[in-house]
Design a protein around this motif. Structure first.
Motif, PDB file in Angstrom:
ATOM      1  N   ARG A  27       0.852  -1.286  -0.079  1.00 24.20           N
ATOM      2  CA  ARG A  27       0.122  -0.253   0.085  1.00 24.20           C
ATOM      3  C   ARG A  27       0.725   1.424   0.062  1.00 24.20           C
ATOM      4  O   ARG A  27       0.506   2.116  -0.641  1.00 24.20           O
ATOM      5  N   ARG A  28       1.976   1.323   0.758  1.00 24.59           N
ATOM      6  CA  ARG A  28       2.804   2.409   0.821  1.00 24.59           C
ATOM      7  C   ARG A  28       3.216   2.887  -0.739  1.00 24.59           C
ATOM      8  O   ARG A  28       3.578   4.199  -0.785  1.00 24.59           O
ATOM      9  N   TYR A  29       3.205   2.236  -1.730  1.00 22.08           N
ATOM     10  CA  TYR A  29       3.647   2.479  -3.039  1.00 22.08           C
ATOM     11  C   TYR A  29       2.432   2.661  -3.933  1.00 22.08           C
ATOM     12  O   TYR A  29       2.611   2.706  -5.086  1.00 22.08           O
ATOM     13  N   ARG A  30       1.253   2.785  -3.272  1.00 22.23           N
ATOM     14  CA  ARG A  30      -0.008   2.990  -4.250  1.00 22.23           C
ATOM     15  C   ARG A  30      -0.822   4.067  -3.729  1.00 22.23           C
ATOM     16  O   ARG A  30      -0.702   4.278  -2.474  1.00 22.23           O
ATOM     17  N   GLY A  31      -1.281   4.766  -4.420  1.00 21.64           N
ATOM     18  CA  GLY A  31      -2.224   5.988  -4.018  1.00 21.64           C
ATOM     19  C   GLY A  31      -3.349   5.379  -3.430  1.00 21.64           C
ATOM     20  O   GLY A  31      -3.537   4.192  -3.620  1.00 21.64           O
ATOM     21  N   GLY A  39       8.100   6.231  -9.391  1.00 26.37           N
ATOM     22  CA  GLY A  39       9.313   7.105  -8.893  1.00 26.37           C
ATOM     23  C   GLY A  39      10.550   5.797  -8.260  1.00 26.37           C
ATOM     24  O   GLY A  39      10.060   4.845  -8.547  1.00 26.37           O
ATOM     25  N   ALA A  40      11.296   6.565  -7.593  1.00 27.32           N
ATOM     26  CA  ALA A  40      12.265   5.893  -7.030  1.00 27.32           C
ATOM     27  C   ALA A  40      12.409   5.775  -5.453  1.00 27.32           C
ATOM     28  O   ALA A  40      12.247   6.950  -4.871  1.00 27.32           O
ATOM     29  N   TYR A  41      12.016   4.708  -4.776  1.00 26.90           N
ATOM     30  CA  TYR A  41      12.027   4.416  -3.390  1.00 26.90           C
ATOM     31  C   TYR A  41      12.899   3.572  -2.693  1.00 26.90           C
ATOM     32  O   TYR A  41      13.385   2.705  -3.313  1.00 26.90           O
ATOM     33  N   GLU A  42      13.407   4.029  -1.485  1.00 29.74           N
ATOM     34  CA  GLU A  42      14.506   3.259  -0.740  1.00 29.74           C
ATOM     35  C   GLU A  42      13.661   2.324  -0.106  1.00 29.74           C
ATOM     36  O   GLU A  42      12.695   2.575   0.610  1.00 29.74           O
ATOM     37  N   LEU A  43      14.194   0.953   0.025  1.00 34.85           N
ATOM     38  CA  LEU A  43      13.484  -0.051   0.995  1.00 34.85           C
ATOM     39  C   LEU A  43      14.195   0.151   2.237  1.00 34.85           C
ATOM     40  O   LEU A  43      15.460   0.222   2.225  1.00 34.85           O
ATOM     41  N   GLU A  54       7.887  -5.796   3.174  1.00 29.27           N
ATOM     42  CA  GLU A  54       7.942  -4.427   2.752  1.00 29.27           C
ATOM     43  C   GLU A  54       7.503  -4.403   1.108  1.00 29.27           C
ATOM     44  O   GLU A  54       7.078  -3.111   1.023  1.00 29.27           O
ATOM     45  N   ILE A  55       7.704  -5.214   0.482  1.00 33.68           N
ATOM     46  CA  ILE A  55       7.484  -5.035  -1.055  1.00 33.68           C
ATOM     47  C   ILE A  55       6.036  -5.209  -1.420  1.00 33.68           C
ATOM     48  O   ILE A  55       5.497  -4.600  -2.080  1.00 33.68           O
ATOM     49  N   VAL A  56       5.543  -6.342  -0.960  1.00 31.39           N
ATOM     50  CA  VAL A  56       4.255  -6.911  -1.453  1.00 31.39           C
ATOM     51  C   VAL A  56       3.248  -7.260  -0.143  1.00 31.39           C
ATOM     52  O   VAL A  56       3.704  -7.424   1.031  1.00 31.39           O
ATOM     53  N   GLU A  57       2.047  -7.234  -0.369  1.00 31.39           N
ATOM     54  CA  GLU A  57       1.167  -7.594   0.542  1.00 31.39           C
ATOM     55  C   GLU A  57      -0.074  -8.554  -0.140  1.00 31.39           C
ATOM     56  O   GLU A  57      -0.152  -8.711  -1.219  1.00 31.39           O
ATOM     57  N   PRO A  58      -0.486  -9.484   0.844  1.00 33.26           N
ATOM     58  CA  PRO A  58      -1.510 -10.602   0.255  1.00 33.26           C
ATOM     59  C   PRO A  58      -2.793  -9.802  -0.375  1.00 33.26           C
ATOM     60  O   PRO A  58      -3.258  -8.832   0.101  1.00 33.26           O
ATOM     61  N   LEU A 117       8.273   2.472 -11.636  1.00 32.24           N
ATOM     62  CA  LEU A 117       8.348   2.261 -10.169  1.00 32.24           C
ATOM     63  C   LEU A 117       9.358   1.539  -9.851  1.00 32.24           C
ATOM     64  O   LEU A 117       9.586   0.310 -10.352  1.00 32.24           O
ATOM     65  N   CYS A 118      10.487   2.260  -9.238  1.00 32.35           N
ATOM     66  CA  CYS A 118      11.561   1.263  -8.731  1.00 32.35           C
ATOM     67  C   CYS A 118      11.971   1.306  -7.093  1.00 32.35           C
ATOM     68  O   CYS A 118      11.751   2.336  -6.598  1.00 32.35           O
ATOM     69  N   LEU A 119      11.998   0.150  -6.695  1.00 33.39           N
ATOM     70  CA  LEU A 119      12.502  -0.030  -5.313  1.00 33.39           C
ATOM     71  C   LEU A 119      13.677  -0.339  -5.248  1.00 33.39           C
ATOM     72  O   LEU A 119      13.946  -1.150  -6.180  1.00 33.39           O
ATOM     73  N   ALA A 120      14.445   0.053  -4.121  1.00 36.56           N
ATOM     74  CA  ALA A 120      15.824  -0.154  -4.166  1.00 36.56           C
ATOM     75  C   ALA A 120      16.275  -0.589  -2.540  1.00 36.56           C
ATOM     76  O   ALA A 120      15.934   0.131  -1.738  1.00 36.56           O
ATOM     77  N   THR A 121      17.315  -1.194  -2.581  1.00 28.78           N
ATOM     78  CA  THR A 121      17.886  -1.816  -1.516  1.00 28.78           C
ATOM     79  C   THR A 121      19.559  -1.967  -1.518  1.00 28.78           C
ATOM     80  O   THR A 121      19.826  -2.314  -2.763  1.00 28.78           O
ATOM     81  N   SER A 122      20.280  -1.477  -0.662  1.00 25.23           N
ATOM     82  CA  SER A 122      21.727  -1.654  -0.622  1.00 25.23           C
ATOM     83  C   SER A 122      22.146  -3.241  -0.278  1.00 25.23           C
ATOM     84  O   SER A 122      23.344  -3.577  -0.399  1.00 25.23           O
TER      85      SER A 122
END
Length: 127
Positions: A27-31, A39-43, A54-58, A117-122
Motif C-alpha cells: 500500500r505504501r507504494y500505491r495511491g 518514482g524511486a523509493y528506498e526500501l 515491505e514490497i508486497v502484501e496479500p 516504479l523502482c524500489l531499491a535496497t543496498s
C-alpha cells in the motif's frame, strides 16, 4: 521468501523475472485509488527476511510481475538495462549504492510523467 528464492524464477543476465499470484504491491507504494506511485523509493529493511513484506502484501485477486535486478552487475545507466520492459509492473534493485540510487532518482524525477516504479535496497546477494 518467494521473491528471493532462486527456484521461483529463471535467471537472466543480472536480473530475474518474478510473478506472484495472490499478492499486490504494498500500500505504501500505491495511491488512494490503488494506482502505483511511480518514482524511486528506498526500501528500509535491513534483512532479507523482512524485505518481501515491505514490497508486497496479500491480495487474493491480484498478480504482480516485476524484475529483481542486481544493480551491481549492471554497467552503465540502469534505465537502459534490458530488464526495463513494458510488461513488468515494477522493479526491485538490489545491491545499489547510494550514488547510483541518487542518480536513478534524479533521472526519474526529471521525466514527466515518471515512467516506472523502482524500489531499491543496498542489500547484496538477494538477486
Amino acid at each position: 521468501m518467494r521473491i528471493f528464492e532462486a527456484e521461483t524464477t529463471g535467471q537472466y543476465e543480472g536480473w530475474r523475472h518474478v510473478t506472484l499470484q495472490g499478492m499486490q504491491l504494498a500500500r505504501r507504494y500505491r495511491g488512494q485509488d490503488g494506482m502505483y506511485l511511480y518514482g524511486a523509493y528506498e526500501l528500509n529493511s535491513d534483512a532479507i527476511v523482512t524485505l518481501e513484506a515491505e514490497i508486497v502484501e496479500p491480495d487474493s485477486s491480484s498478480v504482480v510481475n516485476f524484475a529483481v535486478i542486481d544493480a551491481s552487475a549492471v554497467q552503465g545507466g540502469l534505465l537502459r538495462f534490458s530488464a526495463f520492459r513494458q510488461d513488468l509492473d515494477f522493479y526491485v534493485l538490489v545491491g545499489i549504492s547510494e550514488d547510483r540510487f541518487s542518480d536513478l532518482k534524479a533521472s526519474l524525477e526529471s521525466m514527466v510523467p515518471v515512467p516506472v516504479l523502482c524500489l531499491a535496497t543496498s542489500l547484496r546477494g538477494v538477486a
